[in-house]
Design a protein around this motif. Sequence first.
Motif, PDB file in Angstrom:
ATOM      1  N   THR A   8      13.532 -33.081  23.421  1.00 11.15           N
ATOM      2  CA  THR A   8      14.100 -31.739  23.316  1.00 11.15           C
ATOM      3  C   THR A   8      15.556 -31.780  23.749  1.00 11.15           C
ATOM      4  O   THR A   8      15.971 -32.663  24.482  1.00 11.15           O
ATOM      5  CB  THR A   8      13.366 -30.750  24.230  1.00 11.15           C
ATOM      6  N   GLY A   9      16.317 -30.808  23.286  1.00 13.63           N
ATOM      7  CA  GLY A   9      17.702 -30.655  23.717  1.00 13.63           C
ATOM      8  C   GLY A   9      18.008 -29.175  23.818  1.00 13.63           C
ATOM      9  O   GLY A   9      17.084 -28.350  23.871  1.00 13.63           O
ATOM     10  N   LYS A  10      19.285 -28.828  23.813  1.00 11.28           N
ATOM     11  CA  LYS A  10      19.656 -27.416  23.927  1.00 11.28           C
ATOM     12  C   LYS A  10      19.373 -26.713  22.601  1.00 11.28           C
ATOM     13  O   LYS A  10      20.149 -26.828  21.652  1.00 11.28           O
ATOM     14  CB  LYS A  10      21.129 -27.292  24.300  1.00 11.28           C
ATOM     15  N   GLY A  11      18.236 -26.030  22.524  1.00  9.11           N
ATOM     16  CA  GLY A  11      17.889 -25.250  21.340  1.00  9.11           C
ATOM     17  C   GLY A  11      17.339 -26.037  20.170  1.00  9.11           C
ATOM     18  O   GLY A  11      17.326 -25.549  19.050  1.00  9.11           O
ATOM     19  N   TYR A  12      16.886 -27.244  20.396  1.00  8.18           N
ATOM     20  CA  TYR A  12      16.312 -28.016  19.285  1.00  8.18           C
ATOM     21  C   TYR A  12      15.289 -29.035  19.796  1.00  8.18           C
ATOM     22  O   TYR A  12      15.241 -29.346  20.984  1.00  8.18           O
ATOM     23  CB  TYR A  12      17.408 -28.770  18.522  1.00  8.18           C
ATOM     24  N   VAL A  13      14.480 -29.533  18.859  1.00  7.48           N
ATOM     25  CA  VAL A  13      13.593 -30.665  19.139  1.00  7.48           C
ATOM     26  C   VAL A  13      13.831 -31.711  18.054  1.00  7.48           C
ATOM     27  O   VAL A  13      13.930 -31.367  16.873  1.00  7.48           O
ATOM     28  CB  VAL A  13      12.109 -30.257  19.119  1.00  7.48           C
ATOM     29  N   LEU A  14      13.966 -32.955  18.470  1.00 10.53           N
ATOM     30  CA  LEU A  14      14.114 -34.071  17.528  1.00 10.53           C
ATOM     31  C   LEU A  14      12.817 -34.860  17.496  1.00 10.53           C
ATOM     32  O   LEU A  14      12.262 -35.173  18.552  1.00 10.53           O
ATOM     33  CB  LEU A  14      15.236 -34.998  17.979  1.00 10.53           C
ATOM     34  N   LEU A  15      12.338 -35.190  16.290  1.00 13.57           N
ATOM     35  CA  LEU A  15      11.152 -36.032  16.165  1.00 13.57           C
ATOM     36  C   LEU A  15      11.489 -37.255  15.322  1.00 13.57           C
ATOM     37  O   LEU A  15      12.216 -37.136  14.321  1.00 13.57           O
ATOM     38  CB  LEU A  15      10.005 -35.287  15.502  1.00 13.57           C
ATOM     39  N   ALA A  16      10.961 -38.386  15.718  1.00 12.20           N
ATOM     40  CA  ALA A  16      11.151 -39.605  14.930  1.00 12.20           C
ATOM     41  C   ALA A  16       9.815 -40.307  14.779  1.00 12.20           C
ATOM     42  O   ALA A  16       9.045 -40.378  15.731  1.00 12.20           O
ATOM     43  CB  ALA A  16      12.150 -40.524  15.607  1.00 12.20           C
ATOM     44  N   ALA A  17       9.554 -40.812  13.578  1.00 10.77           N
ATOM     45  CA  ALA A  17       8.325 -41.576  13.356  1.00 10.77           C
ATOM     46  C   ALA A  17       8.644 -42.729  12.418  1.00 10.77           C
ATOM     47  O   ALA A  17       9.522 -42.602  11.551  1.00 10.77           O
ATOM     48  CB  ALA A  17       7.250 -40.689  12.753  1.00 10.77           C
ATOM     49  N   ASP A  18       7.949 -43.830  12.593  1.00  9.61           N
ATOM     50  CA  ASP A  18       8.171 -44.963  11.695  1.00  9.61           C
ATOM     51  C   ASP A  18       7.645 -44.605  10.313  1.00  9.61           C
ATOM     52  O   ASP A  18       6.928 -43.611  10.157  1.00  9.61           O
ATOM     53  CB  ASP A  18       7.488 -46.214  12.235  1.00  9.61           C
ATOM     54  N   THR A  19       7.979 -45.405   9.307  1.00 10.26           N
ATOM     55  CA  THR A  19       7.653 -45.028   7.919  1.00 10.26           C
ATOM     56  C   THR A  19       6.782 -46.071   7.230  1.00 10.26           C
ATOM     57  O   THR A  19       6.714 -46.111   6.011  1.00 10.26           O
ATOM     58  CB  THR A  19       8.945 -44.848   7.108  1.00 10.26           C
ATOM     59  N   LYS A 146      15.667 -42.114  31.769  1.00 10.45           N
ATOM     60  CA  LYS A 146      17.044 -42.314  32.227  1.00 10.45           C
ATOM     61  C   LYS A 146      18.040 -41.442  31.460  1.00 10.45           C
ATOM     62  O   LYS A 146      18.909 -40.835  32.062  1.00 10.45           O
ATOM     63  CB  LYS A 146      17.417 -43.794  32.083  1.00 10.45           C
ATOM     64  N   TYR A 147      17.900 -41.380  30.134  1.00  8.29           N
ATOM     65  CA  TYR A 147      18.964 -40.783  29.333  1.00  8.29           C
ATOM     66  C   TYR A 147      18.703 -39.348  28.873  1.00  8.29           C
ATOM     67  O   TYR A 147      19.608 -38.703  28.352  1.00  8.29           O
ATOM     68  CB  TYR A 147      19.260 -41.664  28.111  1.00  8.29           C
ATOM     69  N   HIS A 148      17.455 -38.849  29.017  1.00  6.81           N
ATOM     70  CA  HIS A 148      17.190 -37.522  28.462  1.00  6.81           C
ATOM     71  C   HIS A 148      17.907 -36.432  29.238  1.00  6.81           C
ATOM     72  O   HIS A 148      17.932 -36.429  30.468  1.00  6.81           O
ATOM     73  CB  HIS A 148      15.694 -37.223  28.463  1.00  6.81           C
ATOM     74  N   ASP A 149      18.490 -35.479  28.458  1.00 10.02           N
ATOM     75  CA  ASP A 149      19.155 -34.327  29.062  1.00 10.02           C
ATOM     76  C   ASP A 149      18.702 -33.090  28.298  1.00 10.02           C
ATOM     77  O   ASP A 149      18.968 -32.968  27.096  1.00 10.02           O
ATOM     78  CB  ASP A 149      20.677 -34.516  28.954  1.00 10.02           C
ATOM     79  N   PRO A 150      18.004 -32.174  28.949  1.00 12.10           N
ATOM     80  CA  PRO A 150      17.487 -30.992  28.230  1.00 12.10           C
ATOM     81  C   PRO A 150      18.600 -30.083  27.720  1.00 12.10           C
ATOM     82  O   PRO A 150      18.369 -29.247  26.855  1.00 12.10           O
ATOM     83  CB  PRO A 150      16.630 -30.283  29.286  1.00 12.10           C
ATOM     84  N   GLU A 151      19.819 -30.284  28.238  1.00  9.50           N
ATOM     85  CA  GLU A 151      20.949 -29.447  27.813  1.00  9.50           C
ATOM     86  C   GLU A 151      21.855 -30.164  26.805  1.00  9.50           C
ATOM     87  O   GLU A 151      22.949 -29.691  26.505  1.00  9.50           O
ATOM     88  CB  GLU A 151      21.777 -29.038  29.039  1.00  9.50           C
ATOM     89  N   ALA A 152      21.387 -31.314  26.301  1.00  7.50           N
ATOM     90  CA  ALA A 152      22.233 -32.117  25.415  1.00  7.50           C
ATOM     91  C   ALA A 152      22.462 -31.427  24.071  1.00  7.50           C
ATOM     92  O   ALA A 152      21.594 -30.711  23.569  1.00  7.50           O
ATOM     93  CB  ALA A 152      21.592 -33.475  25.191  1.00  7.50           C
TER      94      ALA A 152
END
Lengths: 194, 252, 208
Positions: A8-19, A146-152
Amino acid sequence: METAFALTGKGYVLLAADTTAVHSIIKVKTDVDKIKELSPCLLMAYSGEPGDTVQFAEYIERNIRLYHIRNNFPLRPPSAASWIRRSLADSLRSRKPYSVNLLLGGYDTSTYMPHLYWMDYFGTLAEVPFAAHGYGSYFTLSLLDKYHDPEATVEEGIATLKRCIDEVSKRLVVSPARFKVKIVDKDGVREIEL
Amino acid sequence: MPDGSFSHPQERQFNPYTENGGTILAIAGADFSVVAGDTRQSEGYSIQTRYAPKVHKLTDRAVLAVNGFAADGNMFVKKVKQRLEWYRHAHAKDMPLRAIARLIQTMLYGQRFFPYYVYNILGGIEEDGTGAIYSFDPVGSYERETCRAAGAAMALVQPFLDNQIYFKNQQAPADSPHPVHLPLQDVLSIVIDSFTSATERHIEVGDGLEIYVILAKGRSAQGLESIRNVQEMSTNPEGDRVFVIRRELKKD
Amino acid sequence: MSIMQHNGGSVIAMVGKDCVAIASDLRLGVQSLSITSDFEKIFPVTDRLFVGLPGLATDVTTLREQFRYRVNMYTIKEEREIEPQTFAQLVSSTLYERRFGPYFIEPVMAGMQKTPAGGYAPFIAATDLIGCLNFAKDFVVAGTASEKLFGVAEGLWEPDLEAEDLFETISQTLLNALDRDAFSGWGAVVHVITKDKVITRKLKGRMD
């Protein structure tokens, strides 16, 4: 090997999946879309037993769509998550349970909040800031710690996501060739080319 | 087969180990050590005896508690005592505590592929006069510590000790930090509380309690005078001294 | 590894003087992999009653929903709130309904029970996964750290603790037991219930 993750980030969610679609030791396809668009602001990444995954995902997709048609409004992410969880939990104690693991990313247009849910085939549901399924989770979860920022911002979120993909590509024995990435925010869902 | 035929393969196995319950515990102070164990010996739901000592005096400054498979434990103590006697004959003095600890690790690792099925805790006085505890696993991994519980009720006792001895999860006031070592009287209370608690909730713990107290040379018996049922075990009251306190535990 | 240990988690409840306390960890894991540190397993039933559901996480959610439904139905039909004693029986029968295909949960309850004299008395209870009730007078424990909780609680607990002292006792018991359990921890929450209020506190503890 099958891997899906999300953040999650500021106002969005990113999803990734292999193909990749695998049969025994053979890669059958490398362009499979394992992230379904359930409703205008709801994404679901699915993985698990081949056959079960698509069957269950389509069942969920159609029922969420049916709710939308009947009520003119889509189910909000928390309610959708609860309903999907119950479907899996009931299935678990049926004669033939679905073994499907899910990541559910949504944007609640009523509260203007992004939501991300981690769900396994038991029907275990947890709302999380970031999540992963499959062998990739053993690398990506520590990276995200380590790198996640909910406000990113979206750009920063994608950068973090790229770190995860790169790490999986580098360290996982049978690493997926390509990842499909989708985003959900106030404008709805769309695919992102990395 | 009942019909006496040999058409089906049969498997027979002898299991050389069993588990005899009980719990041991040791705590080190600044200039003393306390080593304790209950005296119940059981197998499954049956009590074999209500008095089988698990804590053994090795020298005037070393006490060994052995828990697990009693037959292995008794044999192991016997062999350690024999090695210590040889050492006495060769060097005309008792083996130092840290040397006993290393001896025990060597003896345990010597049985690496047919181990003594026992957890050992060695307590006593170091050559520099400090109280010390060494704990071992069945194949000889060992470590010097301030406190350790082992055996059936280890899971019950160890977190309690973390809290009461190491003051884990307790915030000390700025002007009075937690003590590194507790006085003997406090240690004895904690030991007795640990065993009454373990007896209450664990079926394999109970009957009797033996607490060995090892005092550094020159240290007064302060902290012991108010305790009933104390018996001195040491040969030389001028050197390191060993006492044993015997208590009853619930027998149900 | 047993299904009861699959997700990890522990709950404890204690009786005090005119108060009760119930506390749990916040970890949700899959075997040794930790997923989240805010998975609550204690839920309010009424203003004076809480239930803790340690065990398989999917059943935590399912049973929580099941209990909420059944308690709501009870409240509507009876036109009054459910009493802790009654709720304990409800929990027991709900679990025993699944005698041969159980929910993998060992519920723990804590609340203030109405007395015939019009006052409130402390109430705690726990059941196993098929609903065998245990009405203890001192404390009850459940979950992956249950052995450790038993040991520490037996050493720290005493009768007639005031609300603040009970809070300290249950917190210390929980925290020190959790630190020796690989499957529980990652934060903790404590509820202290008296006849007219509930105090809920999140505890800071080790996060490893």
